[in-house]
Structure formats: C-alpha cells, structure tokens
Enzyme design. Structure first.
Site, mmCIF file in Angstrom:
data_model
loop_
_atom_site.group_PDB
_atom_site.id
_atom_site.type_symbol
_atom_site.label_atom_id
_atom_site.label_comp_id
_atom_site.label_asym_id
_atom_site.label_seq_id
_atom_site.Cartn_x
_atom_site.Cartn_y
_atom_site.Cartn_z
ATOM 1 N N GLY A 48 0.822 -1.206 0.000
ATOM 2 C CA GLY A 48 0.000 0.000 0.000
ATOM 3 C C GLY A 48 0.853 1.251 0.000
ATOM 4 N N ILE A 92 2.614 2.746 2.317
ATOM 5 C CA ILE A 92 3.936 2.612 2.927
ATOM 6 C C ILE A 92 4.755 1.532 2.224
ATOM 7 C CG2 ILE A 92 5.171 1.984 5.038
ATOM 8 C CD1 ILE A 92 2.867 3.262 6.610
ATOM 9 N N SER A 121 -0.100 -9.721 -0.583
ATOM 10 C CA SER A 121 -1.187 -9.490 0.362
ATOM 11 C C SER A 121 -2.404 -10.170 -0.232
ATOM 12 C CB SER A 121 -1.463 -7.997 0.589
ATOM 13 O OG SER A 121 -2.115 -7.420 -0.533
ATOM 14 N N ARG A 124 1.859 -3.250 12.963
ATOM 15 C CA ARG A 124 1.148 -3.494 14.211
ATOM 16 C C ARG A 124 1.652 -4.801 14.805
ATOM 17 N NH1 ARG A 124 0.268 1.022 13.860
ATOM 18 N NH2 ARG A 124 -1.713 2.187 13.945
ATOM 19 N N GLU A 171 1.990 -1.137 25.105
ATOM 20 C CA GLU A 171 2.810 0.073 24.973
ATOM 21 C C GLU A 171 2.365 1.111 25.996
ATOM 22 O OE1 GLU A 171 2.845 1.523 20.969
ATOM 23 O OE2 GLU A 171 3.490 -0.377 20.125
ATOM 24 N N HIS A 186 8.104 2.517 19.272
ATOM 25 C CA HIS A 186 7.035 3.016 18.396
ATOM 26 C C HIS A 186 7.351 4.432 17.893
ATOM 27 C CE1 HIS A 186 2.513 2.321 17.443
ATOM 28 N NE2 HIS A 186 3.165 2.850 16.426
#
Length: 319
Positions: free
Chosen positions: A155, A157, A176, A238, A267, A286
């Site tokens: 996508g 990124i 994907s 993620r 987190e 992160h």
C-alpha cells in the site's frame, strides 16, 4: 465555562510548541500529559474533568466502557484518519464527536529502512562496542544488493519501501490477500502468489499491512518457521500481525538471523517484558510516526479540528 482539553502521551513534551494553539486559546484550556495511563480507572481519574481529548495514533483505547464513564467528554481528536482503538458506535451514542488529522507515510518508511539497515550491518552491536571499548568488529554484515526483500503489503507505505529496496539493487517481491500481479508490476516489484512463497524465498521480510480480522496473527509459529535461517523480519506496522510468542521463540532458538520491531502488544513496554531481553532483536519504542513534520501535522490539524467543532462544523470526522 471554559472547555478543557487533555493532550495524552506527550512523551517528549512538545505538543504545546509543535503547533500554534492560539486559535482555541480563548475558549479552551489545554493541558498536556507526558505520562501514559495504562488502566481504564487511571484514565477516568485523569480525564473526568475534560471535554476534549487529543490522542496519538492508537496508544490509548477508547472502548465503550471508558466513554460511558466520561460524561463530560464531547470531542476526541485522534492523529491519522483511521483508528480502530476507538469504539465509534459508543462515541456516537454518547454524543462524542471523533475527528482525525493528516498524516504522512514518509516517517514510517524511513524508520523501516533505519531498522533494516541496523539489523543488516549490526549497527547497535558495533556502536555499543566502540563506545564501551569492546571488541573491534564482531559482526559480519548482511548484503542487501541482489538479496530478496519480501513485503507483506504494498500500500502507501509498502510501495515506498519497495522503491528504496529497488534503489539498493534488491529483488523486491510483495504479497497481500488483495494484491494482484498487475498492481505489483505497476510498482515495479515481483508478485508472490502466496505468503508462504514470500516467507520461504525472502532474505528480508517487512510487514506493511493494516491490522484487521484477516491480518491478526498472520505470522504465527508455522509461518515464521518457513523463513530462512539467515533471514530477517522487520515489523513497523502493528504488533498483533505477528504472533509475539512465536517471534520470541524463533529469536531464542536462533531460527532466523534477527528481527526489528517498532510495535508491541503492550505500549509503553513494561520493564519486565520479554521483548526487552530477546536475543537478535533490534527494538524501538514506536517511533514510526514520530518526526517534527508529522507532529506539526497532527497537532496543527488537532487545533483546526477543535476550532471547527467549537464553531459547530466539525471536520475530518471519523467513524
């Protein structure tokens, strides 16, 4: 009564200066919080007296149970234009408007390559040894040129990560569930018919998928077991896309050469979390979206969202 706005998880204490808050200064008291609140009870205590909350990415979940316990809350501004940690239906039921902000794919692309290169050349190990007077050269770097980079996701990124890989002279392939050979060809990369094929043949695997029902746990023990012994895994997407226990297992066994992650199941990461001591792991807290330009966009748009809400015409609504 003056409205109150809480800006959450301002770890670097820069929210107040990253944007111009003057457009709302006469109507809203803005309070920033640098410390993360991990439990719902702590969040209720923290936010009970606030009408507006500005939250970064998906750091703080807003489930129905929390929203119900914050009767004063009227507006949530979340950075980016997608947030799965907010119960949008509950927000609507309780009259809470949810708005987003602009975001750019550039920072996570750049961090992906910082992590990948750090892994490949043993940067942290060698830099620490140099500083501490340790051994001179203890690692042998992995080459990128003519090695295969497998991208899970092509996508916004993933496609930019692919272009950098191509510039390094890598053989880039992608997979994907929705990717077609035609789309891969448009991006100038190869098409992997299955994720198994991608995992089995890639020297570097990088995750760039949106977390959802189809991608949660996508890489488990079986899938990680398909990777080459000398291969590397990078995840800046993620944490839940990769089974965390399975990842720890392959690292402890040395089944892959190493991994780099910027995202975690909890987190901030607790001090005793096993990821902190995992062998062969390059980990960052992160940082994927944490850059000056992105913060200027997040907080600048947050100010616009608040001003528009106060004027009765909310913008960039989510839900």
């Amino acid at each position: 009564m003056e409205l109150r706005c809480a800006v959450l998880d301002d770890y670097q204490s820069v929210a107040a200066t990253a944007a111009d808050w003057s457009p709302v200064a006469d109507d809203v008291e803005v309070v920033t919080f640098a410390e993360h609140r991990a439990t719902e009870d702590e969040l209720v205590d923290q936010l009970a007296d606030f009408d507006i909350v500005v939250t970064l990415r998906e750091r703080v979940p807003f489930p129905a149970t929390l929203i119900e316990r914050l009767p004063r809350l009227r507006l949530i501004v979340a950075s980016g234009m997608r947030n799965t940690s907010i119960d949008h239906a509950a927000a609507e039921r309780h009259g809470v408007t949810v708005c987003g902000t602009a975001s750019t794919a550039t920072p996570p692309v750049e961090l992906t390559w910082a992590l990948l290169l750090g892994l490949a050349r043993g940067i942290v190990t060698e830099a620490n040894a140099l500083r501490d007077g340790g051994r001179w050269q203890s690692t042998v770097g992995a080459d990128l040129h003519r090695r295969r980079l497998g991208l899970l996701g092509l996508g916004k990124i993933g496609s930019r990560v692919a272009q950098v890989g191509l510039a390094f002279g890598m053989d880039v392939v992608a997979w994907s569930e929705n990717l077609t050979p035609e789309r891969a060809e448009e991006a100038g990369v190869g098409f992997a018919a299955t994720k198994e094929e991608l995992l089995e043949t890639s020297d570097f695997v990088s995750v760039h998928l949106v977390l959802g029902d189809r991608t949660r746990g996508l890489l488990g023990a079986k899938e990680l077991g398909l990777m080459k012994p000398g291969s590397y895994l990078v995840n800046t997407s993620r944490a839940a896309i990769v089974d965390q226990d399975a990842l720890l297992d392959v690292l402890r066994r040395g089944a892959i050469a190493g991994a780099a992650v910027d995202v975690f199941d909890v987190e901030p990461l607790p001090a005793d979390h096993p990821m902190r001591g995992a062998p062969g792991l390059l980990a960052t807290p992160h940082l994927g979206y944490v850059t000056r330009a992105n913060y200027a966009a997040y907080y600048g748009d947050a100010v616009e969202d608040i001003r528009a809400y106060l004027d009765g015409a909310p913008v960039r609504r989510l839900g």
